[in-house]
Design a protein around this motif. Structure first.
Motif, PDB file in Angstrom:
ATOM      1  N   ILE A  80       0.857  -1.186   0.000  1.00  0.00           N
ATOM      2  CA  ILE A  80       0.000   0.000   0.000  1.00  0.00           C
ATOM      3  C   ILE A  80       0.890   1.232   0.000  1.00  0.00           C
ATOM      4  O   ILE A  80       1.798   1.359   0.835  1.00  0.00           O
ATOM      5  CB  ILE A  80      -0.934   0.014   1.227  1.00  0.00           C
ATOM      6  CG1 ILE A  80      -1.841  -1.220   1.216  1.00  0.00           C
ATOM      7  CG2 ILE A  80      -1.775   1.293   1.244  1.00  0.00           C
ATOM      8  CD1 ILE A  80      -2.728  -1.339   2.444  1.00  0.00           C
ATOM      9  N   SER A  81       0.660   2.126  -0.925  1.00  0.00           N
ATOM     10  CA  SER A  81       1.465   3.337  -1.054  1.00  0.00           C
ATOM     11  C   SER A  81       1.619   4.065   0.284  1.00  0.00           C
ATOM     12  O   SER A  81       0.626   4.290   0.984  1.00  0.00           O
ATOM     13  CB  SER A  81       0.802   4.275  -2.061  1.00  0.00           C
ATOM     14  OG  SER A  81       1.284   5.591  -1.940  1.00  0.00           O
ATOM     15  N   GLN A  85      -1.196   5.554   3.035  1.00  0.00           N
ATOM     16  CA  GLN A  85      -1.153   5.322   4.479  1.00  0.00           C
ATOM     17  C   GLN A  85      -1.160   6.648   5.229  1.00  0.00           C
ATOM     18  O   GLN A  85      -1.945   6.842   6.179  1.00  0.00           O
ATOM     19  CB  GLN A  85       0.110   4.538   4.844  1.00  0.00           C
ATOM     20  CG  GLN A  85       0.186   3.148   4.245  1.00  0.00           C
ATOM     21  CD  GLN A  85       1.476   2.441   4.638  1.00  0.00           C
ATOM     22  OE1 GLN A  85       1.959   2.578   5.765  1.00  0.00           O
ATOM     23  NE2 GLN A  85       2.058   1.684   3.722  1.00  0.00           N
ATOM     24  N   GLU A 166      -2.598  -1.893   8.987  1.00  0.00           N
ATOM     25  CA  GLU A 166      -2.697  -2.815   7.864  1.00  0.00           C
ATOM     26  C   GLU A 166      -4.113  -3.384   7.739  1.00  0.00           C
ATOM     27  O   GLU A 166      -4.699  -3.391   6.648  1.00  0.00           O
ATOM     28  CB  GLU A 166      -1.697  -3.959   8.036  1.00  0.00           C
ATOM     29  CG  GLU A 166      -1.711  -4.972   6.898  1.00  0.00           C
ATOM     30  CD  GLU A 166      -0.640  -6.031   7.064  1.00  0.00           C
ATOM     31  OE1 GLU A 166       0.274  -6.102   6.212  1.00  0.00           O
ATOM     32  OE2 GLU A 166      -0.708  -6.793   8.058  1.00  0.00           O
ATOM     33  N   LEU A 169      -6.752  -0.537   6.774  1.00  0.00           N
ATOM     34  CA  LEU A 169      -6.688  -0.132   5.368  1.00  0.00           C
ATOM     35  C   LEU A 169      -7.229  -1.205   4.438  1.00  0.00           C
ATOM     36  O   LEU A 169      -7.652  -0.904   3.319  1.00  0.00           O
ATOM     37  CB  LEU A 169      -5.240   0.204   4.982  1.00  0.00           C
ATOM     38  CG  LEU A 169      -4.676   1.505   5.556  1.00  0.00           C
ATOM     39  CD1 LEU A 169      -3.197   1.630   5.242  1.00  0.00           C
ATOM     40  CD2 LEU A 169      -5.434   2.708   5.006  1.00  0.00           C
ATOM     41  N   ASN A 170      -7.243  -2.447   4.898  1.00  0.00           N
ATOM     42  CA  ASN A 170      -7.724  -3.549   4.060  1.00  0.00           C
ATOM     43  C   ASN A 170      -9.205  -3.841   4.216  1.00  0.00           C
ATOM     44  O   ASN A 170      -9.810  -4.430   3.312  1.00  0.00           O
ATOM     45  CB  ASN A 170      -6.923  -4.816   4.357  1.00  0.00           C
ATOM     46  CG  ASN A 170      -5.654  -4.902   3.535  1.00  0.00           C
ATOM     47  OD1 ASN A 170      -5.683  -5.172   2.339  1.00  0.00           O
ATOM     48  ND2 ASN A 170      -4.515  -4.648   4.181  1.00  0.00           N
ATOM     49  N   ALA A 181      -7.906  -0.866   0.556  1.00  0.00           N
ATOM     50  CA  ALA A 181      -7.147   0.037  -0.310  1.00  0.00           C
ATOM     51  C   ALA A 181      -6.984  -0.501  -1.723  1.00  0.00           C
ATOM     52  O   ALA A 181      -7.121   0.246  -2.696  1.00  0.00           O
ATOM     53  CB  ALA A 181      -5.779   0.300   0.321  1.00  0.00           C
ATOM     54  N   GLU A 182      -6.677  -1.789  -1.843  1.00  0.00           N
ATOM     55  CA  GLU A 182      -6.446  -2.359  -3.179  1.00  0.00           C
ATOM     56  C   GLU A 182      -7.713  -2.268  -4.034  1.00  0.00           C
ATOM     57  O   GLU A 182      -7.663  -1.832  -5.189  1.00  0.00           O
ATOM     58  CB  GLU A 182      -5.995  -3.813  -3.058  1.00  0.00           C
ATOM     59  CG  GLU A 182      -5.654  -4.480  -4.394  1.00  0.00           C
ATOM     60  CD  GLU A 182      -4.385  -3.955  -5.035  1.00  0.00           C
ATOM     61  OE1 GLU A 182      -4.100  -4.349  -6.187  1.00  0.00           O
ATOM     62  OE2 GLU A 182      -3.659  -3.154  -4.398  1.00  0.00           O
ATOM     63  N   CYS A 185      -8.425   1.472  -4.960  1.00  0.00           N
ATOM     64  CA  CYS A 185      -7.518   2.010  -5.983  1.00  0.00           C
ATOM     65  C   CYS A 185      -7.823   1.421  -7.356  1.00  0.00           C
ATOM     66  O   CYS A 185      -7.779   2.121  -8.373  1.00  0.00           O
ATOM     67  CB  CYS A 185      -6.068   1.745  -5.594  1.00  0.00           C
ATOM     68  SG  CYS A 185      -5.535   2.649  -4.127  1.00  0.00           S
ATOM     69  N   ALA A 193      -2.761  -0.408  -5.306  1.00  0.00           N
ATOM     70  CA  ALA A 193      -2.618   0.484  -4.153  1.00  0.00           C
ATOM     71  C   ALA A 193      -1.179   0.971  -3.991  1.00  0.00           C
ATOM     72  O   ALA A 193      -0.957   2.065  -3.470  1.00  0.00           O
ATOM     73  CB  ALA A 193      -3.067  -0.230  -2.882  1.00  0.00           C
ATOM     74  N   ARG A 194      -0.223   0.197  -4.439  1.00  0.00           N
ATOM     75  CA  ARG A 194       1.181   0.590  -4.288  1.00  0.00           C
ATOM     76  C   ARG A 194       1.557   1.765  -5.202  1.00  0.00           C
ATOM     77  O   ARG A 194       2.562   2.434  -4.983  1.00  0.00           O
ATOM     78  CB  ARG A 194       2.093  -0.594  -4.581  1.00  0.00           C
ATOM     79  CG  ARG A 194       2.100  -1.047  -6.027  1.00  0.00           C
ATOM     80  CD  ARG A 194       3.204  -2.070  -6.277  1.00  0.00           C
ATOM     81  NE  ARG A 194       2.921  -3.339  -5.613  1.00  0.00           N
ATOM     82  CZ  ARG A 194       3.864  -4.225  -5.327  1.00  0.00           C
ATOM     83  NH1 ARG A 194       5.122  -3.983  -5.624  1.00  0.00           N
ATOM     84  NH2 ARG A 194       3.534  -5.362  -4.742  1.00  0.00           N
TER      85      ARG A 194
END
Length: 235
Positions: A80-81, A85, A166, A169-170, A181-182, A185, A193-194
């Motif tokens: 995750i970027s 975060q 973690e 965010l998930n 997040a994934e 995004c 997300a990254r």
């Protein structure tokens, strides 16, 4: 002779039934709390397959006979970027790394605003929101708040800040059927997300307070405020 009512006999019986009911109610509450606490401990190593919010949305869709497509993919925090975060922390819980589950400064500010008759400010930390997401859904009640408060220290102790962030965010809701997040995004930006940058990260963070009503492209003012908060702490 007229028989006297047997009230003295019935009264102790009713008391015994009431005591038994209260006893089993307390035992049941303790067992449920213990199960939730064990689940938090297990979450240190096991990614949650679902949450109370996820189940609530499925049930609501079923009751109202509305289409429901769930997007949920759990990824490591390293994928995750950092911008995302930081944007979420800046938006949701600026003192995340300083407190131990409760931000007493924000709680005091919220209480003062309420007493003055102004609009109540939110004071829930990321840890509190995670516990609510996992076990209680989106409902509000004093009972839920009390149960949540007793589980927050367990989450802080068992999981630690990195794992709390973690998981949050998930699992957090980012739109209708969009969790984590994934998925957010991929849905809003068509990327992993990254790869999300600062501006889009701020826009995504800006919709979290009302994910079913807000859209990232409309969050110009709030996303600018989030970016300013990030700059202030060196992110």
């Amino acid at each position: 002779m007229t028989e006297k009512p047997d009230t003295p006999t019935k009264t102790p019986l009713r008391r015994d039934v009431l005591r038994s009911f209260v006893r089993w109610l307390v035992i049941g509450a303790v067992l449920v709390w213990s199960l939730a606490a064990l689940m938090l401990v297990a979450a240190r190593w096991i990614d949650p397959p679902t949450t109370a919010v996820h189940m609530q949305r499925r049930l609501q869709a079923w009751i109202h006979h509305t289409p429901y497509h769930e997007r949920y993919k759990f990824i490591p925090l390293s994928q995750i970027s950092p911008d995302l975060q930081h944007a979420v922390i800046a938006a949701e819980d600026a003192r995340f790394y300083q407190h131990h589950g409760f931000d007493w400064d924000q709680i005091q500010i919220a209480a003062e605003d309420d007493l003055e008759g102004g609009r109540t400010r939110g004071a829930s930390t990321i840890t509190q929101q995670l516990v609510k997401n996992l076990f209680f859904g989106t409902g509000r009640s004093i009972l839920r708040k009390g149960a949540e408060a007793t589980l927050v220290p367990v989450a802080e102790f068992a999981l630690g800040k990195r794992r709390i962030l973690e998981i949050y965010l998930n699992v957090v809701e980012w739109g209708p059927g969009i969790y984590g997040a994934e998925s957010a995004c991929r849905y809003y930006d068509g990327t992993a997300a990254r790869n999300v940058g600062r501006e889009q990260a701020a826009r995504l963070a800006a919709i979290l307070p009302a994910p079913l009503k807000r859209r990232p492209e409309r969050m110009n003012k709030y996303s600018a405020l989030i970016l300013e908060r990030m700059r202030e702490v060196g992110w």
